[in-house]
Scaffold this active site. Structure first.
Site, mmCIF file in Angstrom:
data_model
loop_
_atom_site.group_PDB
_atom_site.id
_atom_site.type_symbol
_atom_site.label_atom_id
_atom_site.label_comp_id
_atom_site.label_asym_id
_atom_site.label_seq_id
_atom_site.Cartn_x
_atom_site.Cartn_y
_atom_site.Cartn_z
ATOM 1 N N ASP A 136 0.816 -1.225 0.000
ATOM 2 C CA ASP A 136 0.000 0.000 0.000
ATOM 3 C C ASP A 136 0.851 1.277 0.000
ATOM 4 O O ASP A 136 0.342 2.338 -0.346
ATOM 5 C CB ASP A 136 -0.921 0.025 1.233
ATOM 6 C CG ASP A 136 -1.847 -1.173 1.287
ATOM 7 O OD1 ASP A 136 -2.089 -1.778 0.231
ATOM 8 O OD2 ASP A 136 -2.316 -1.509 2.393
ATOM 9 N N ARG A 171 -15.340 -1.411 -24.956
ATOM 10 C CA ARG A 171 -16.011 -1.350 -23.652
ATOM 11 C C ARG A 171 -15.330 -0.368 -22.702
ATOM 12 O O ARG A 171 -14.161 -0.020 -22.885
ATOM 13 C CB ARG A 171 -15.945 -2.735 -22.976
ATOM 14 C CG ARG A 171 -16.893 -3.737 -23.542
ATOM 15 C CD ARG A 171 -16.573 -5.103 -22.960
ATOM 16 N NE ARG A 171 -17.598 -6.077 -23.347
ATOM 17 C CZ ARG A 171 -17.424 -7.377 -23.294
ATOM 18 N NH1 ARG A 171 -16.271 -7.877 -22.899
ATOM 19 N NH2 ARG A 171 -18.392 -8.204 -23.650
ATOM 20 N N MET A 178 -5.785 -2.691 -5.194
ATOM 21 C CA MET A 178 -5.687 -2.685 -3.726
ATOM 22 C C MET A 178 -5.046 -1.380 -3.241
ATOM 23 O O MET A 178 -4.659 -0.538 -4.034
ATOM 24 C CB MET A 178 -4.868 -3.879 -3.262
ATOM 25 C CG MET A 178 -5.669 -5.138 -3.072
ATOM 26 S SD MET A 178 -4.644 -6.399 -2.281
ATOM 27 C CE MET A 178 -5.884 -7.624 -1.913
HETATM 28 O O1 F6P Z 1 -2.381 -4.048 3.306
HETATM 29 C C1 F6P Z 1 -2.258 -4.843 2.179
HETATM 30 C C2 F6P Z 1 -3.605 -5.215 1.642
HETATM 31 O O2 F6P Z 1 -3.413 -6.057 0.525
HETATM 32 C C3 F6P Z 1 -4.523 -4.047 1.287
HETATM 33 O O3 F6P Z 1 -4.188 -3.463 0.056
HETATM 34 C C4 F6P Z 1 -5.868 -4.716 1.310
HETATM 35 O O4 F6P Z 1 -6.877 -3.783 1.583
HETATM 36 C C5 F6P Z 1 -5.723 -5.705 2.432
HETATM 37 O O5 F6P Z 1 -4.341 -5.937 2.598
HETATM 38 C C6 F6P Z 1 -6.402 -7.029 2.201
HETATM 39 O O6 F6P Z 1 -6.320 -7.739 3.377
HETATM 40 P P1 F6P Z 1 -6.521 -9.320 3.507
HETATM 41 O O7 F6P Z 1 -5.347 -9.992 2.879
HETATM 42 O O8 F6P Z 1 -6.581 -9.540 4.977
HETATM 43 O O9 F6P Z 1 -7.784 -9.642 2.788
#
Ligand code: F6P
EC number: 2.7.1.11
Length: 357
Positions: A136, A171, A178
């Site tokens: 992130d 489209r 993420m």
């Molecule tokens: O923090 C990393 C991350 O991949 C985020 O981008 C995402 O919101 C979250 O973790 C997903 O979490 P999990 O793997 O617990 O579903």
């Protein structure tokens, strides 16, 4: 003889193994006699004394390996002070296990929540050194986290692939990226993949502005529109809601995620056929890219050096193109957002990217 504990906590990412290898190689290269204790599945391993001794063999051949050889888990900081289901005081248990093994230092590879726990343990008197992990890139105190660049690569590859099919079918395509509450990954993958619209949480969107951008592309003869949407993107309308009101809205939310709501609205307003692609955890998987291999190795080496110097209570970070140390107390509890005024946003706008604002 030094004794060093190590754990990987929170959502995994590429280059966790490369970073651990960096720490171990640096310390081994110094000639220091050392024992490494790998706690399994994040802080859980430290709480429940679940660990294994690591030898140099464990670190051989893992530079390019995705995931983490130690396993990971989420141990939410919010509840870290609460006893577990058997009444165990988790913080006390971590301290006891650290002292029982006579550790000189604990190395934590983690994102935001994990850094908060690392800071707490440091305040409780343990010697802690941490490394900034997350796709992130939302960690305060560092310009870059390892895992981020590799995830940008994966998300970009998805956008590249979607481009050709979007063109064939004429489209509108939404690719949901993420990034939790921040837009770093979407912004960078969106720019790298040439997305026409990029929606990030830091810039609430107006659906009409997105539709206008699509229609302007239609007029120019474009056959398709590519929209990169951060999983945490929010509309201008929703951004005005109180926390309570937003929670209530989400409790009755009929869409699997925000991308599907945006897709439905675009379809209704423009008559275009819209498809959604969610690469999800693919973005965290696979081998680290060359940038992350180098970056994580450098961070690992500098973390190893801090340990050799007995400088504890720090996260190794990347600031202004240099690896530096940042006190854990400075970073804990803060998120690093994309600033809507950042030059990268202004430059993207100069290129004609629509942010829906
Ligand atoms: O923090 C990393 C991350 O991949 C985020 O981008 C995402 O919101 C979250 O973790 C997903 O979490 P999990 O793997 O617990 O579903």
């Amino acid at each position: 003889m030094m004794r060093i504990g190590m754990l990987t906590s929170g959502g995994d990412c590429q280059a966790l193994n490369a970073a651990m290898r960096g720490v171990v190689k640096c310390i081994a290269h110094s000639g220091e006699q050392v024992e490494f204790y790998g706690f399994l599945n994040g802080y859980k391993g430290l709480i429940y004394s679940d660990f294994r001794m690591l030898t140099s063999k464990d670190f051989s051949g893992i530079l390019t390996k995705g995931g983490t050889i130690l396993g990971s888990s989420r141990t939410p900081f919010k509840t870290i002070r609460e006893p577990d289901e058997n009444g165990l005081d988790k913080v006390e248990a971590m301290k006891q296990n650290y002292y029982k093994l006579q550790l000189d230092c604990l190395v934590v590879l983690g994102g935001n929540g994990s850094q908060k726990t690392a800071n707490l343990l440091s305040e409780e008197g343990l010697n802690v050194v941490s490394l900034p992990k997350t796709i992130d890139n939302d960690l305060w105190g560092t310009d870059m986290t390892f895992g981020f660049q590799s995830a940008v690569d994966v998300a970009t590859q998805v956008i590249d692939n979607i481009h050709t099919t979007a063109d064939s079918h004429g489209r509108v395509f939404i690719i949901e990226v993420m990034g939790h509450k921040v837009g770093w990954l979407t912004l960078n993958a969106g720019l790298a993949g040439g997305a026409d619209v990029i929606l990030i949480p830091e810039i609430p969107y107006d659906i009409d502005k997105i539709c206008e951008a699509i229609e302007a592309r239609d007029k120019r003869g474009s056959r398709f529109t590519i929209i990169a949407v951060a999983e945490g993107a929010i509309s201008k309308k929703d951004a005005k809601l109180s926390k309570k009101e937003y929670k209530e809205k989400m409790a009755d939310y009929k869409y699997p995620s925000v991308s599907y709501e945006i897709a439905e609205k675009i379809q209704n307003k423009t008559g275009h056929e819209v498809r959604v692609t969610v690469p999800g955890h693919m973005q965290r998987g696979g081998a680290p890219d060359p940038y992350d291999r180098v970056f994580a190795s450098r961070l690992g080496a500098e973390a190893g050096q801090l340990i050799l110097n007995k400088e504890y209570g720090y996260m190794v970070a990347y600031k202004n193109r240099e690896i530096v140390k940042v006190p854990l107390s400075d970073i804990a509890g803060k998120l690093k957002y994309v600033s809507p005024d950042a030059s990268i946003i202004q430059e993207a706008k100069m290129l004609g990217v629509c942010f829906g604002d």
